[in-house]
Write a protein that holds these residues in place. Structure first.
Motif, PDB file in Angstrom:
ATOM      1  N   GLY A 137      10.309  62.668  35.603  1.00 13.57           N
ATOM      2  CA  GLY A 137      11.082  61.862  36.541  1.00 13.57           C
ATOM      3  C   GLY A 137      12.317  62.542  37.095  1.00 13.57           C
ATOM      4  N   ASP A 138      12.350  63.880  37.088  1.00  9.68           N
ATOM      5  CA  ASP A 138      13.574  64.565  37.495  1.00  9.68           C
ATOM      6  C   ASP A 138      13.561  65.043  38.944  1.00  9.68           C
ATOM      7  OD1 ASP A 138      11.706  66.541  37.255  1.00  9.68           O
ATOM      8  OD2 ASP A 138      13.016  67.976  36.237  1.00  9.68           O
ATOM      9  N   ASN A 139      12.532  64.710  39.722  1.00 10.23           N
ATOM     10  CA  ASN A 139      12.481  65.124  41.123  1.00 10.23           C
ATOM     11  C   ASN A 139      12.705  63.900  42.009  1.00 10.23           C
ATOM     12  OD1 ASN A 139      11.868  66.103  43.689  1.00 10.23           O
ATOM     13  ND2 ASN A 139      10.325  67.521  42.913  1.00 10.23           N
ATOM     14  N   ARG A 140      13.883  63.818  42.615  1.00 11.71           N
ATOM     15  CA  ARG A 140      14.250  62.639  43.400  1.00 11.71           C
ATOM     16  C   ARG A 140      13.939  62.777  44.882  1.00 11.71           C
ATOM     17  NH1 ARG A 140      17.492  59.047  40.793  1.00 11.71           N
ATOM     18  NH2 ARG A 140      18.227  59.655  38.722  1.00 11.71           N
ATOM     19  N   THR A 141      13.425  63.914  45.300  1.00 14.59           N
ATOM     20  CA  THR A 141      13.256  64.142  46.737  1.00 14.59           C
ATOM     21  C   THR A 141      11.798  64.288  47.173  1.00 14.59           C
ATOM     22  OG1 THR A 141      13.510  66.542  46.432  1.00 14.59           O
ATOM     23  CG2 THR A 141      15.506  65.268  46.856  1.00 14.59           C
ATOM     24  N   CYS A 142      10.880  64.498  46.235  1.00 11.95           N
ATOM     25  CA  CYS A 142       9.510  64.829  46.643  1.00 11.95           C
ATOM     26  C   CYS A 142       8.820  63.664  47.350  1.00 11.95           C
ATOM     27  CB  CYS A 142       8.693  65.281  45.429  1.00 11.95           C
ATOM     28  SG  CYS A 142       8.544  64.045  44.111  1.00 11.95           S
ATOM     29  N   LEU A 143       9.111  62.425  46.960  1.00  8.79           N
ATOM     30  CA  LEU A 143       8.443  61.287  47.599  1.00  8.79           C
ATOM     31  C   LEU A 143       8.841  61.125  49.057  1.00  8.79           C
ATOM     32  CD1 LEU A 143       8.442  58.463  44.871  1.00  8.79           C
ATOM     33  CD2 LEU A 143       6.531  59.868  45.656  1.00  8.79           C
ATOM     34  N   GLY A 144      10.097  61.409  49.365  1.00 11.44           N
ATOM     35  CA  GLY A 144      10.565  61.226  50.739  1.00 11.44           C
ATOM     36  C   GLY A 144      10.457  62.455  51.606  1.00 11.44           C
ATOM     37  N   ASP A 145       9.919  63.542  51.066  1.00 15.07           N
ATOM     38  CA  ASP A 145       9.802  64.784  51.835  1.00 15.07           C
ATOM     39  C   ASP A 145       8.364  64.937  52.335  1.00 15.07           C
ATOM     40  OD1 ASP A 145       9.946  67.258  52.942  1.00 15.07           O
ATOM     41  OD2 ASP A 145      10.528  68.326  51.119  1.00 15.07           O
ATOM     42  N   PRO A 146       8.129  64.780  53.638  1.00 12.34           N
ATOM     43  CA  PRO A 146       6.750  64.890  54.150  1.00 12.34           C
ATOM     44  C   PRO A 146       6.185  66.306  54.041  1.00 12.34           C
ATOM     45  CG  PRO A 146       8.309  64.714  55.964  1.00 12.34           C
ATOM     46  CD  PRO A 146       9.096  64.488  54.707  1.00 12.34           C
ATOM     47  N   ASN A 147       7.040  67.302  53.881  1.00 22.05           N
ATOM     48  CA  ASN A 147       6.571  68.686  53.795  1.00 22.05           C
ATOM     49  C   ASN A 147       6.380  69.166  52.354  1.00 22.05           C
ATOM     50  OD1 ASN A 147       6.740  68.975  56.649  1.00 22.05           O
ATOM     51  ND2 ASN A 147       8.947  69.326  56.480  1.00 22.05           N
ATOM     52  N   PHE A 148       6.601  68.264  51.382  1.00 22.20           N
ATOM     53  CA  PHE A 148       6.459  68.677  49.975  1.00 22.20           C
ATOM     54  C   PHE A 148       4.980  68.826  49.639  1.00 22.20           C
ATOM     55  CE2 PHE A 148       6.199  67.916  45.404  1.00 22.20           C
ATOM     56  CZ  PHE A 148       7.192  68.756  44.931  1.00 22.20           C
ATOM     57  N   ARG A 149       4.632  69.968  49.057  1.00 20.16           N
ATOM     58  CA  ARG A 149       3.237  70.253  48.733  1.00 20.16           C
ATOM     59  C   ARG A 149       3.005  70.513  47.243  1.00 20.16           C
ATOM     60  NH1 ARG A 149       3.043  68.243  52.802  1.00 20.16           N
ATOM     61  NH2 ARG A 149       2.149  68.939  54.796  1.00 20.16           N
ATOM     62  N   GLY A 150       4.042  70.492  46.446  1.00 26.12           N
ATOM     63  CA  GLY A 150       3.893  70.777  45.031  1.00 26.12           C
ATOM     64  C   GLY A 150       3.498  69.547  44.238  1.00 26.12           C
ATOM     65  N   LEU A 151       3.688  69.636  42.914  1.00 31.82           N
ATOM     66  CA  LEU A 151       3.389  68.534  42.006  1.00 31.82           C
ATOM     67  C   LEU A 151       4.598  67.614  41.965  1.00 31.82           C
ATOM     68  CD1 LEU A 151       1.278  67.403  40.049  1.00 31.82           C
ATOM     69  CD2 LEU A 151       2.337  68.776  38.244  1.00 31.82           C
ATOM     70  N   CYS A 152       4.436  66.398  42.459  1.00 28.72           N
ATOM     71  CA  CYS A 152       5.566  65.468  42.566  1.00 28.72           C
ATOM     72  C   CYS A 152       5.800  64.778  41.228  1.00 28.72           C
ATOM     73  CB  CYS A 152       5.291  64.427  43.658  1.00 28.72           C
ATOM     74  SG  CYS A 152       6.708  63.376  44.034  1.00 28.72           S
ATOM     75  N   ASN A 153       7.046  64.861  40.767  1.00 27.10           N
ATOM     76  CA  ASN A 153       7.452  64.250  39.503  1.00 27.10           C
ATOM     77  C   ASN A 153       8.631  63.324  39.769  1.00 27.10           C
ATOM     78  OD1 ASN A 153       7.894  63.674  36.799  1.00 27.10           O
ATOM     79  ND2 ASN A 153       8.918  65.618  36.373  1.00 27.10           N
ATOM     80  N   PRO A 154       8.389  62.204  40.468  1.00 23.93           N
ATOM     81  CA  PRO A 154       9.492  61.345  40.913  1.00 23.93           C
ATOM     82  C   PRO A 154      10.078  60.524  39.771  1.00 23.93           C
ATOM     83  CG  PRO A 154       7.406  60.356  41.503  1.00 23.93           C
ATOM     84  CD  PRO A 154       7.072  61.671  40.885  1.00 23.93           C
ATOM     85  N   PRO A 155      11.223  59.888  40.008  1.00 27.14           N
ATOM     86  CA  PRO A 155      11.863  59.085  38.958  1.00 27.14           C
ATOM     87  C   PRO A 155      10.972  57.943  38.484  1.00 27.14           C
ATOM     88  CG  PRO A 155      13.397  59.525  40.747  1.00 27.14           C
ATOM     89  CD  PRO A 155      12.059  59.990  41.224  1.00 27.14           C
ATOM     90  N   LEU A 156      11.093  57.620  37.207  1.00 27.22           N
ATOM     91  CA  LEU A 156      10.370  56.502  36.622  1.00 27.22           C
ATOM     92  C   LEU A 156      11.094  55.203  36.940  1.00 27.22           C
ATOM     93  CD1 LEU A 156       9.682  58.119  33.125  1.00 27.22           C
ATOM     94  CD2 LEU A 156       8.137  58.055  35.093  1.00 27.22           C
ATOM     95  N   SER A 157      10.436  54.101  36.643  1.00 28.76           N
ATOM     96  CA  SER A 157      11.057  52.793  36.844  1.00 28.76           C
ATOM     97  C   SER A 157      11.915  52.439  35.637  1.00 28.76           C
ATOM     98  CB  SER A 157       9.982  51.715  37.048  1.00 28.76           C
ATOM     99  OG  SER A 157       9.207  51.993  38.198  1.00 28.76           O
ATOM    100  N   ALA A 158      13.044  51.792  35.892  1.00 24.28           N
ATOM    101  CA  ALA A 158      13.933  51.397  34.805  1.00 24.28           C
ATOM    102  C   ALA A 158      13.310  50.258  33.997  1.00 24.28           C
ATOM    103  CB  ALA A 158      15.288  50.969  35.363  1.00 24.28           C
ATOM    104  N   ALA A 159      13.678  50.200  32.721  1.00 31.92           N
ATOM    105  CA  ALA A 159      13.233  49.138  31.815  1.00 31.92           C
ATOM    106  C   ALA A 159      11.715  49.004  31.796  1.00 31.92           C
ATOM    107  CB  ALA A 159      13.889  47.809  32.200  1.00 31.92           C
ATOM    108  N   THR A 160      11.023  50.133  31.784  1.00 31.00           N
ATOM    109  CA  THR A 160       9.557  50.152  31.785  1.00 31.00           C
ATOM    110  C   THR A 160       9.073  51.069  30.676  1.00 31.00           C
ATOM    111  OG1 THR A 160       9.551  49.812  34.185  1.00 31.00           O
ATOM    112  CG2 THR A 160       7.500  50.566  33.181  1.00 31.00           C
TER     113      THR A 160
END
Length: 287
Positions: A137-160
């Motif tokens: 969950g340490d990648n905060r930009t990959c979801l909003g970057d249309p040019n991202f081509r790597g393995l996306c590791n976006p933040p997790l949901s809180a209290a989950t």
């Protein structure tokens, strides 16, 4: 043996030569605030897949993440051909509909791991953390970057609550070589409600009270100084308008020269207001 190395050695011994164990949270020595609202730091599977026979070919670890749902403990991460799943965070709604691949890293032999004796060296601490830990969950930009081509590791949901699994993949064949069990549920932190935040000054430190007092009184002093400057400017303008000019009363008079007199004529300086010049001249002529 240093205590830090001893803890990691025990972590490796838990796995032994089998993979019938689970991913574990990172030691508090490495990650003091773990998990957070949106991240979870795990120990990498050090020595977990070591065997008596050396592995041939190129291998990588895949880390899969899944929300803790009913039956998630038995969820498979490969198809019937032993091909690892390639599902992403977006395709699984953040792990709620199935596991997604969150990270991938190389298989590092135990003999090639950096020494923990240098953990106090600030120049090597990042290398050591990268070798021993993986953060989900340490990648905060990959979801909003249309040019991202790597393995996306976006933040997790809180209290989950989430479960995690390590998979060893033979990259030469693209097949699953081995895998760990799913971890026990690990829950991310819950945000503190605004109403629960204690704002009573009595529970604040002395330094915070002093800083708050200074910041609170600063606008008053600024306003006071500004007002004083305005008053002084008006006072200067008034004094310049009321200024009077001083006319000198000093006059120079030429003393008339008597007929036949040889003395030079001198100018006299009169420091008093002139009286009646005609009377003065008349009295001198009579003498």
């Amino acid at each position: 043996m240093p205590p830090l190395w001893a803890m990691l050695a025990l972590g490796c011994l838990r796995t032994g030569s089998t993979v019938d164990l689970q991913p574990q949270l990172a030691s508090i020595t490495f990650a003091t605030n773990n998990p957070t609202l949106t991240t979870v730091a795990l120990e990498k599977p050090l020595c977990m897949f070591d065997s008596t026979e050396p592995l041939t070919g190129t291998y990588k670890f895949y880390l899969y993440v899944m929300a803790d749902l009913v039956g998630s403990r038995n969820t498979s991460i490969q198809d019937r051909n032993k091909t690892p799943l390639r599902a992403t965070f977006q395709q699984t709604a953040g792990g709620r509909t199935g596991p997604y691949k969150a990270a991938a890293f190389d298989l590092t032999p135990c003999s090639d791991l950096p020494s923990l004796d240098a953990v106090g060296d600030v120049n090597q601490v990042l290398e050591i953390l990268d070798a021993y830990l993986v953060r989900v969950g340490d990648n905060r930009t990959c979801l909003g970057d249309p040019n991202f081509r790597g393995l996306c590791n976006p933040p997790l949901s809180a209290a989950t609550a989430y479960r995690f699994k390590y998979v060893l993949v033979n990259m030469s064949m693209g097949l699953v070589q081995d895998e760990s069990l799913w971890s026990d549920p690990i829950r991310t932190n819950q945000p503190t409600p605004y109403a629960a935040i204690d704002t009573w000054p009595g529970r604040r430190s002395g330094g915070m009270i002093v800083i708050t007092s200074i910041l609170g009184s600063l606008p008053f002093f600024l306003l006071l100084g500004f007002s004083g400057a305005i008053v002084l400017s008006f006072a200067d303008v008034g004094s310049s308008d009321g200024e009077t000019t001083h006319n000198s009363q000093m006059t120079q008079e030429a003393v008339p020269k008597s007929p036949g007199a040889s003395e030079p004529a001198y100018t006299s300086v009169n420091l008093r207001p002139p009286l009646d010049r005609a009377e003065v001249f008349a009295s001198k002529l009579q003498d």
